[in-house]
Design an enzyme around this catalytic site. Structure first.
Site, PDB file in Angstrom:
ATOM      1  N   GLU A   1       1.131  -0.945  -0.411  1.00 19.37           N
ATOM      2  CA  GLU A   1       0.000  -0.247   0.580  1.00 19.37           C
ATOM      3  C   GLU A   1       0.786   1.318  -0.038  1.00 19.37           C
ATOM      4  OE1 GLU A   1      -2.974   1.820  -0.676  1.00 19.37           O
ATOM      5  OE2 GLU A   1      -3.966   0.048   0.528  1.00 19.37           O
TER       6      GLU A   1
ATOM      7  N   GLY B   1       1.345   7.503  -0.360  1.00 14.99           N
ATOM      8  CA  GLY B   1       1.432   7.711   0.937  1.00 14.99           C
ATOM      9  C   GLY B   1       0.432   7.049   1.693  1.00 14.99           C
TER      10      GLY B   1
ATOM     11  N   GLY C   1      12.489  19.308   3.227  1.00 15.08           N
ATOM     12  CA  GLY C   1      12.560  17.818   3.390  1.00 15.08           C
ATOM     13  C   GLY C   1      11.736  16.946   2.220  1.00 15.08           C
TER      14      GLY C   1
ATOM     15  N   LYS D   1       4.722   4.545  -9.424  1.00 17.69           N
ATOM     16  CA  LYS D   1       3.665   3.758  -8.769  1.00 17.69           C
ATOM     17  C   LYS D   1       2.299   4.088  -9.755  1.00 17.69           C
ATOM     18  CE  LYS D   1       4.869   7.275  -5.419  1.00 17.69           C
ATOM     19  NZ  LYS D   1       4.790   8.601  -4.987  1.00 17.69           N
TER      20      LYS D   1
END
Length: 412
Positions: A128, A133, A186, A204
């Site tokens: 998953e 995310g 970041g 993905k």
């Protein structure tokens, strides 16, 4: 009470998030699984670095120490790169462990082999966290595929690119300035190529294709375009007509052909991706019974990604066996090739004298920009002959032309 023993490979942002979540949600995990979940080992690069890990947990730089543990039920992989992660996970499956991965590049290349091996060894694979995310895209597709026929999936699958496009529009910044901000926050690596050139979203998309259609398109046939060609002038121009740039991955099936693309497109205010901003991800799933489902949420970060892994941990702990090939329940699409369809496009750097007679000008949002109705094949030919010309598709919807007359045009 029996215990589920877990090893975590990697203790960066994601690995640490998984470890912290297992500690903080121990009671919830025990209630759902019926067993205590215990981290038995953590694989790190530097054993000497100070980390807040319980003294009873094996912290090692040697994977052999982990794979030889007397009891090991689940291996969670949160590293990067295709190797040695692929080898580690194969060893774990051969040992009889369930595996969970957040590594989209490795899984896009080797997921089929891992799934087939897992099926032979009667263990489960959780992946998953490889897509979007914290959004439960894969679990949703697993449920939809029981009856619904999937026709198409669209997604904003890379939070870094979405953040950069948002910053460029909201703060009137250049691509370079917005990328620097993403790196400071970041969100982007020192080398941002995977994100801004569309490789991350491409991997993905291939994973989603295998879930939705049971197979993938030929990788070289998939159109992949990053966001580096989008200038601040482009963003300002389309803002005049109520459009926004979004980096969207699309996968669909037309007859026996799977068609995929990862590229920047324009969306209007009625499109569900219009308000997806910053590092958010979103996915549209189109199917024949339920219609369109839109999922939206955080696409990256310590706890959103850890959330996806923890949900997979529950999934594999409840002994959900892997299916090597998912049911290929796909709805038929139009047989007319996409390049023959008349669609709407933003075209930059074109002289009106170069326009084809059959093209229709819908708007001139700014000097040097046109919105036209044209066939893709014609635009490709024009751009090939005139390298300064670039173009972006406009997805279906309505947009307002901000002019003195305040006219409205419909994109069809």
């Amino acid at each position: 009470m029996t215990v589920v023993k877990v090893a975590i490979l990697g203790f960066g942002t994601v690995g640490e998030g998984v470890y912290r979540t297992i500690q903080s949600h121990a009671e919830e995990l025990q209630a759902v699984i019926g067993k205590d979940v215990e981290v038995a080992a953590v694989l790190v690069k530097n054993k000497e670095k100070a980390r807040d890990i319980h003294k009873d947990v094996l912290v090692t730089t040697n994977f052999e120490e982990i794979i030889q543990l007397p009891k090991l039920d689940i291996v969670v992989e949160a590293i990067v790169d295709r190797e040695p992660t692929f080898t580690y996970l194969k060893r774990a499956i051969q040992r009889g462990c369930h595996i969970i991965t957040a590594n989209k590049e490795m899984f896009a290349h080797h997921g089929k082999e891992l799934l087939e091996l897992a099926e032979k060894k009667s263990v489960s694979v959780g992946f998953e966290a490889t897509v979007a995310g914290g959004i439960p895209v894969i679990q949703t597709l697993r449920q939809l595929l029981q009856v619904n026929r999937i026709s198409e999936i669209q997604g904003i699958l890379n939070g870094t690119s979405n953040f950069i496009l948002t910053e460029m529009r909201e703060k009137k910044q250049t691509f370079t300035e917005s990328l620097l901000q993403a790196q400071k926050n970041g969100y982007a690596e020192a080398d941002p190529t995977n994100d801004v050139e569309g490789f991350d979203a491409f991997y993905k998309t291939m994973i989603l294709s295998r879930i939705a259609f049971g197979e993938e398109p030929d990788w070289p046939e998939v159109e992949r375009q990053g966001i580096t060609s989008i200038s601040s002038e482009c963003i300002a121009a389309v803002e005049q007509v109520g459009l926004r740039f979004k980096h969207i991955a699309t996968i669909s099936k037309n007859g026996n052909q799977i068609i995929g693309s990862v590229k920047p497109v324009l969306v209007g205010k009625d499109h569900p991706f219009y308000h997806v901003e910053g590092v958010e991800n979103a996915v549209n799933v189109f199917s024949d019974i339920v219609g369109r489902i839109t999922l939206q949420g955080p696409g990256a970060g310590m706890f959103p990604t850890a959330s996806a892994i923890i949900e997979d941990l529950v999934y594999v702990s409840l002994d959900h066996k892997v299916k090597r090939s998912f049911t290929q329940t796909t709805a038929p699409l139009s047989e007319q090739p996409e390049e023959q369809n008349l669609n709407c496009w933003l075209v930059q750097g074109i002289d009106k004298s170069l326009l084809y007679p059959q093209w229709k000008i819908l708007s001139e949002p700014a000097e040097g920009f046109l919105i036209v109705e044209a066939a893709k094949k014609d635009l490709e030919r024009l751009a090939k002959d005139h390298p300064t010309v670039c173009y972006f598709a406009i997805l279906d919807g309505e947009f307002e032309i901000a002019s003195d007359k305040k006219e409205a045009a419909t994109v069809s």
